[in-house]
Motif scaffolding. Structure first.
Motif, PDB file in Angstrom:
ATOM      1  N   ILE A 215     114.689  35.606   2.130  1.00  0.00           N
ATOM      2  CA  ILE A 215     115.343  34.305   2.308  1.00  0.00           C
ATOM      3  C   ILE A 215     116.154  34.298   3.599  1.00  0.00           C
ATOM      4  CG2 ILE A 215     117.187  32.828   1.378  1.00  0.00           C
ATOM      5  CD1 ILE A 215     115.956  33.349  -1.422  1.00  0.00           C
ATOM      6  N   ALA A 216     116.836  35.397   3.899  1.00  0.00           N
ATOM      7  CA  ALA A 216     117.578  35.495   5.162  1.00  0.00           C
ATOM      8  C   ALA A 216     116.623  35.527   6.353  1.00  0.00           C
ATOM      9  CB  ALA A 216     118.461  36.744   5.161  1.00  0.00           C
ATOM     10  N   PHE A 217     115.524  36.256   6.229  1.00  0.00           N
ATOM     11  CA  PHE A 217     114.555  36.394   7.319  1.00  0.00           C
ATOM     12  C   PHE A 217     113.871  35.059   7.630  1.00  0.00           C
ATOM     13  CE2 PHE A 217     110.446  37.549   9.167  1.00  0.00           C
ATOM     14  CZ  PHE A 217     110.821  38.488  10.125  1.00  0.00           C
ATOM     15  N   PHE A 218     113.493  34.314   6.595  1.00  0.00           N
ATOM     16  CA  PHE A 218     112.763  33.057   6.765  1.00  0.00           C
ATOM     17  C   PHE A 218     113.666  31.824   6.670  1.00  0.00           C
ATOM     18  CE2 PHE A 218     109.376  35.970   5.352  1.00  0.00           C
ATOM     19  CZ  PHE A 218     108.477  35.785   6.400  1.00  0.00           C
ATOM     20  N   ALA A 219     114.945  31.986   6.950  1.00  0.00           N
ATOM     21  CA  ALA A 219     115.900  30.874   6.835  1.00  0.00           C
ATOM     22  C   ALA A 219     115.538  29.678   7.701  1.00  0.00           C
ATOM     23  CB  ALA A 219     117.316  31.356   7.175  1.00  0.00           C
ATOM     24  N   ASP A 220     114.776  29.896   8.773  1.00  0.00           N
ATOM     25  CA  ASP A 220     114.388  28.786   9.652  1.00  0.00           C
ATOM     26  C   ASP A 220     112.973  28.279   9.360  1.00  0.00           C
ATOM     27  OD1 ASP A 220     113.056  30.996  10.601  1.00  0.00           O
ATOM     28  OD2 ASP A 220     113.705  30.779  12.674  1.00  0.00           O
ATOM     29  N   SER A 221     112.409  28.662   8.229  1.00  0.00           N
ATOM     30  CA  SER A 221     111.073  28.211   7.817  1.00  0.00           C
ATOM     31  C   SER A 221     111.169  27.485   6.483  1.00  0.00           C
ATOM     32  CB  SER A 221     110.118  29.400   7.677  1.00  0.00           C
ATOM     33  OG  SER A 221     109.844  29.977   8.906  1.00  0.00           O
ATOM     34  N   PRO A 222     111.388  26.180   6.514  1.00  0.00           N
ATOM     35  CA  PRO A 222     111.608  25.422   5.269  1.00  0.00           C
ATOM     36  C   PRO A 222     110.473  25.543   4.262  1.00  0.00           C
ATOM     37  CG  PRO A 222     111.946  24.014   7.201  1.00  0.00           C
ATOM     38  CD  PRO A 222     111.477  25.328   7.700  1.00  0.00           C
ATOM     39  N   ARG A 223     109.229  25.619   4.729  1.00  0.00           N
ATOM     40  CA  ARG A 223     108.091  25.695   3.799  1.00  0.00           C
ATOM     41  C   ARG A 223     108.076  27.032   3.049  1.00  0.00           C
ATOM     42  NH1 ARG A 223     104.103  21.804   4.300  1.00  0.00           N
ATOM     43  NH2 ARG A 223     102.560  23.299   3.561  1.00  0.00           N
ATOM     44  N   VAL A 224     108.468  28.105   3.728  1.00  0.00           N
ATOM     45  CA  VAL A 224     108.544  29.407   3.060  1.00  0.00           C
ATOM     46  C   VAL A 224     109.736  29.413   2.118  1.00  0.00           C
ATOM     47  CG1 VAL A 224     108.834  31.898   3.395  1.00  0.00           C
ATOM     48  CG2 VAL A 224     107.395  30.600   4.972  1.00  0.00           C
ATOM     49  N   LEU A 225     110.866  28.916   2.588  1.00  0.00           N
ATOM     50  CA  LEU A 225     112.072  28.885   1.752  1.00  0.00           C
ATOM     51  C   LEU A 225     111.871  28.082   0.472  1.00  0.00           C
ATOM     52  CD1 LEU A 225     115.128  28.506   4.139  1.00  0.00           C
ATOM     53  CD2 LEU A 225     114.469  30.452   2.749  1.00  0.00           C
ATOM     54  N   ALA A 226     111.152  26.974   0.576  1.00  0.00           N
ATOM     55  CA  ALA A 226     110.910  26.144  -0.608  1.00  0.00           C
ATOM     56  C   ALA A 226     110.163  26.919  -1.683  1.00  0.00           C
ATOM     57  CB  ALA A 226     110.126  24.895  -0.215  1.00  0.00           C
ATOM     58  N   ARG A 227     109.359  27.879  -1.281  1.00  0.00           N
ATOM     59  CA  ARG A 227     108.612  28.696  -2.227  1.00  0.00           C
ATOM     60  C   ARG A 227     109.406  29.922  -2.696  1.00  0.00           C
ATOM     61  NH1 ARG A 227     104.229  26.468  -4.649  1.00  0.00           N
ATOM     62  NH2 ARG A 227     103.102  25.165  -3.202  1.00  0.00           N
ATOM     63  N   LEU A 228     110.267  30.464  -1.831  1.00  0.00           N
ATOM     64  CA  LEU A 228     111.029  31.665  -2.186  1.00  0.00           C
ATOM     65  C   LEU A 228     112.304  31.378  -2.972  1.00  0.00           C
ATOM     66  CD1 LEU A 228     110.825  33.818   1.089  1.00  0.00           C
ATOM     67  CD2 LEU A 228     109.494  34.066  -1.017  1.00  0.00           C
ATOM     68  N   GLN A 229     112.951  30.259  -2.682  1.00  0.00           N
ATOM     69  CA  GLN A 229     114.235  29.955  -3.306  1.00  0.00           C
ATOM     70  C   GLN A 229     114.174  29.951  -4.833  1.00  0.00           C
ATOM     71  OE1 GLN A 229     117.226  29.792  -1.596  1.00  0.00           O
ATOM     72  NE2 GLN A 229     118.000  29.944  -3.693  1.00  0.00           N
ATOM     73  N   PRO A 230     113.111  29.409  -5.445  1.00  0.00           N
ATOM     74  CA  PRO A 230     113.061  29.457  -6.916  1.00  0.00           C
ATOM     75  C   PRO A 230     113.076  30.883  -7.485  1.00  0.00           C
ATOM     76  CG  PRO A 230     111.547  27.796  -6.115  1.00  0.00           C
ATOM     77  CD  PRO A 230     112.044  28.543  -4.901  1.00  0.00           C
ATOM     78  N   LEU A 231     112.566  31.861  -6.743  1.00  0.00           N
ATOM     79  CA  LEU A 231     112.636  33.251  -7.211  1.00  0.00           C
ATOM     80  C   LEU A 231     114.092  33.690  -7.335  1.00  0.00           C
ATOM     81  CD1 LEU A 231     109.780  34.837  -5.084  1.00  0.00           C
ATOM     82  CD2 LEU A 231     109.802  34.573  -7.572  1.00  0.00           C
ATOM     83  N   SER A 232     114.901  33.315  -6.359  1.00  0.00           N
ATOM     84  CA  SER A 232     116.319  33.635  -6.406  1.00  0.00           C
ATOM     85  C   SER A 232     117.026  32.826  -7.495  1.00  0.00           C
ATOM     86  CB  SER A 232     116.959  33.357  -5.042  1.00  0.00           C
ATOM     87  OG  SER A 232     118.324  33.663  -5.062  1.00  0.00           O
ATOM     88  N   ASP A 233     116.635  31.563  -7.632  1.00  0.00           N
ATOM     89  CA  ASP A 233     117.267  30.683  -8.614  1.00  0.00           C
ATOM     90  C   ASP A 233     117.099  31.181 -10.048  1.00  0.00           C
ATOM     91  OD1 ASP A 233     118.007  29.081  -6.488  1.00  0.00           O
ATOM     92  OD2 ASP A 233     116.423  27.583  -6.839  1.00  0.00           O
ATOM     93  N   VAL A 234     116.006  31.889 -10.317  1.00  0.00           N
ATOM     94  CA  VAL A 234     115.786  32.396 -11.681  1.00  0.00           C
ATOM     95  C   VAL A 234     116.249  33.841 -11.826  1.00  0.00           C
ATOM     96  CG1 VAL A 234     113.898  30.786 -12.175  1.00  0.00           C
ATOM     97  CG2 VAL A 234     113.373  33.078 -11.274  1.00  0.00           C
ATOM     98  N   GLY A 235     116.940  34.361 -10.812  1.00  0.00           N
ATOM     99  CA  GLY A 235     117.528  35.694 -10.910  1.00  0.00           C
ATOM    100  C   GLY A 235     116.622  36.841 -10.501  1.00  0.00           C
TER     101      GLY A 235
END
Length: 180
Positions: A114-134
């Motif tokens: 998430i830190a590495f791809f912070a400037d890639s919204p399309r990647v973040l949109a897919r990765l953020q839910p992994l963090s959201d569920v712990g």
């Protein structure tokens, strides 16, 4: 539901939530990849010319033992990194200033990615839910069969959340384009 998400070692969290397609596209868009005529498929360990030919992109070699349990040995050619050497030479520079090969990305935790791809919204949109569920501690390329039952269910939930978030964003873009 409680159905299992799969038993193949090729399935991993980053592919399950759909972020690996976006990440491979970013690698294919680098100047060096374009110069070498690499496509997003080149950065796949499942098929194509980018994967290690010795282990077929598994990262290990399977040795069947006749009367004992089978043995899995780290691939001697790619050292478990799944890709050909020339593919691992290409690097992305992340939003945090770090550089990473495709294998380095698969070794990242969700938090690191998430830190590495912070400037890639399309990647973040897919990765953020992994963090959201712990699942922020899970490595992106971790084989799905190594996840606990609870982790597998949270991965499944993250996949649904990522699809829902991208579907909502796509609908919003469509309405904006139509002038509504």
């Amino acid at each position: 539901d409680q159905t299992p998400i799969g038993r193949t070692t090729r399935s991993n969290p980053v592919s399950y939530v759909g972020a690996f397609d976006e990440i491979r596209a970013l690698f294919a868009a680098t100047p060096d990849a374009k110069l070498r005529r690499y496509t997003a498929g080149t950065f796949s360990f499942n098929s194509g010319n980018g994967r290690c030919p010795t282990c077929s992109g598994n990262g290990f070699e399977h040795v069947e033992m006749q009367f004992l349990s089978d043995v899995y040995l780290r691939c001697g050619d790619c050292n478990g990194r799944r890709f050909r050497r020339e593919i691992l030479e290409l690097h992305l520079t992340g939003a945090n200033g770090a550089t990473a090969s495709i294998a380095d990305v698969l070794d990242m935790t969700v938090t690191g990615a998430i830190a590495f791809f912070a400037d890639s919204p399309r990647v973040l949109a897919r990765l953020q839910p992994l963090s959201d569920v712990g699942l922020d501690y899970v490595r992106l390329g971790q084989p799905v069969p190594t996840l606990s039952g609870g982790e597998a269910q949270r991965l499944k939930l993250a996949g649904h959340l990522a699809d829902a978030a991208l579907g909502a964003a796509s609908r919003a873009r469509g309405k904006a384009a139509a002038g509504k």
